[in-house]
Design an enzyme around this catalytic site. Sequence first.
Site, PDB file in Angstrom:
ATOM      1  N   HIS A 189       0.830  -1.216   0.000  1.00 34.41           N
ATOM      2  CA  HIS A 189       0.000   0.000   0.000  1.00 34.41           C
ATOM      3  C   HIS A 189       0.865   1.267   0.000  1.00 34.41           C
ATOM      4  O   HIS A 189       0.427   2.312   0.499  1.00 34.41           O
ATOM      5  CB  HIS A 189      -0.944   0.027   1.202  1.00 34.41           C
TER       6      HIS A 189
ATOM      7  N   SER B  32      16.184  17.695 -17.693  1.00 37.15           N
ATOM      8  CA  SER B  32      15.385  18.915 -17.716  1.00 37.15           C
ATOM      9  C   SER B  32      16.073  19.993 -18.526  1.00 37.15           C
ATOM     10  O   SER B  32      17.310  20.122 -18.495  1.00 37.15           O
ATOM     11  CB  SER B  32      15.146  19.415 -16.283  1.00 37.15           C
TER      12      SER B  32
ATOM     13  N   LYS C  37      19.369  17.734 -13.198  1.00 45.69           N
ATOM     14  CA  LYS C  37      18.264  16.801 -12.996  1.00 45.69           C
ATOM     15  C   LYS C  37      18.393  15.637 -13.976  1.00 45.69           C
ATOM     16  O   LYS C  37      18.609  15.829 -15.177  1.00 45.69           O
ATOM     17  CB  LYS C  37      16.923  17.503 -13.206  1.00 45.69           C
TER      18      LYS C  37
ATOM     19  N   GLU D  33      10.450   5.105 -18.146  1.00 47.80           N
ATOM     20  CA  GLU D  33       9.308   5.839 -18.691  1.00 47.80           C
ATOM     21  C   GLU D  33       8.977   5.388 -20.112  1.00 47.80           C
ATOM     22  O   GLU D  33       7.800   5.292 -20.488  1.00 47.80           O
ATOM     23  CB  GLU D  33       9.597   7.343 -18.667  1.00 47.80           C
TER      24      GLU D  33
END
Length: 466
Positions: free
Chosen positions: A189, A319, A325, A332
């Site tokens: 969870h 980025s 970053k 992805e």
Amino acid sequence: MKSGDATAGEFRVEKDSMGEMKVPSNAYWGASTQRAVENFPISGIRLSRSMIRSLGLIKGCAATVNKELGLLDDARYVAIAQAAREVEEGKLDEHFVVDVFQTGSGTSSNMNANEVIARRAREISGGDIHPNDHVNMSQSSNDVIPTAIHVAAALDIREKLLPALTELQNALGAKATDFGSIVKTGRTHLMDATPMTLGQEFSGYESQIAHGHKRAQNGLQAILELPLGGTAIGTGINTPPKFSQRVIEEIASRTKLDFFEAANHFEAQAAKDALIELSGDLKTIAVSMSKIANDLRWLGSGPRCGLQEIFLPEVQPGSSIMPAKVNPVIAESVLMIVAQVIGNDAAATVCGHSGGIFELNVMMPVLAHNILQSIHLLSTGAQNFSRRCVVGIQPNLPRLQELAEANITVCTALAPKIGYEQAAKLAKEAYASGKSLRQVALEKNVLPREELDRLLDLMSMTKPGL
């Protein structure tokens, strides 16, 4: 040569049963294909290389059997066989110009193949070779196209998908072994749960892909039954005895796959259940890859404000505005592949249930496109995921140890000794005070130190049965 490339004076006139058509002069296709080009200016998506390869294979095998049955003379056979082989090998792909959103039976693509092979065969032999009478002899679009889909999918699964899944499984398995002694916090969870090893976590991923490999094999087995021989509606009209059996044996021999003739040609042509079964298997494999890619993104999140239990390979800047970053871009890309495969399965399902009416499915070109694209995406995606992400994953040992020791759900190991209620009370006090559960338990003197050390040994909790 693409339709529309020719300028004035660069056309020839071709005839079919509907009359004359202007066709680019250096195109191998004929009037029937040109009509389809003009009728279906839909997507710009053409027949895949896998389908073209399969059509060339089927036409070559059919020519071989027609010659053996005395239906095709030697000169025509030699020329058709060579032209079909060139189609199979990809030498004439530019002449397959029909959009996948076309006639539902795929007749336009079958005629595209017939016309290209016939014209190239005439070029080879100098003789009279007709696309219908000779190249399409003993066949129909209605049995050739579904056969081509089965053959194309089977070859792509064997040559692309299964090796890619094996590579990904091996990469995950290697990490499971390497990380076998690293204790970490389990999670359910999205909340802390009892301890496990990082190796155990990766062993679950390895098992998912191993099951996916079996699913791909099952899907392959489901499509080895070929509809060839049913011709127009399954009765086999215009097909000589033994033709379908011998052509399928020839296809099996050349591909080294155990193709066999459909037990019931009416089912094989009217329904596409085997392909829908395969599509479901592909979707399940995609869902497995989604689980793994998402977990790796979570485990690698950070670098300061996330979990950061593992380091994912840094492959490109993340980025255009935030310096330094780095994002989990390979994972992805897997998720986007998954989205496409799930969408492809939905489209394939619609093709199966809405396209199958009476004796023929009339959504086969798009069904083929979706299934073959899914196989391709899963193959390239699994391989890229393995090489550019999984093999380079490293554990963040200090962070793993820090989170494992801060985990208050280890109170679970105390519950059999001190009871569920008292264990829960200790956990809540530890959470509120910011102390470790061990420290609170020692302060409360709930158990002797030696027993407490034994029960709260994190590694022993990962293998309680031993």
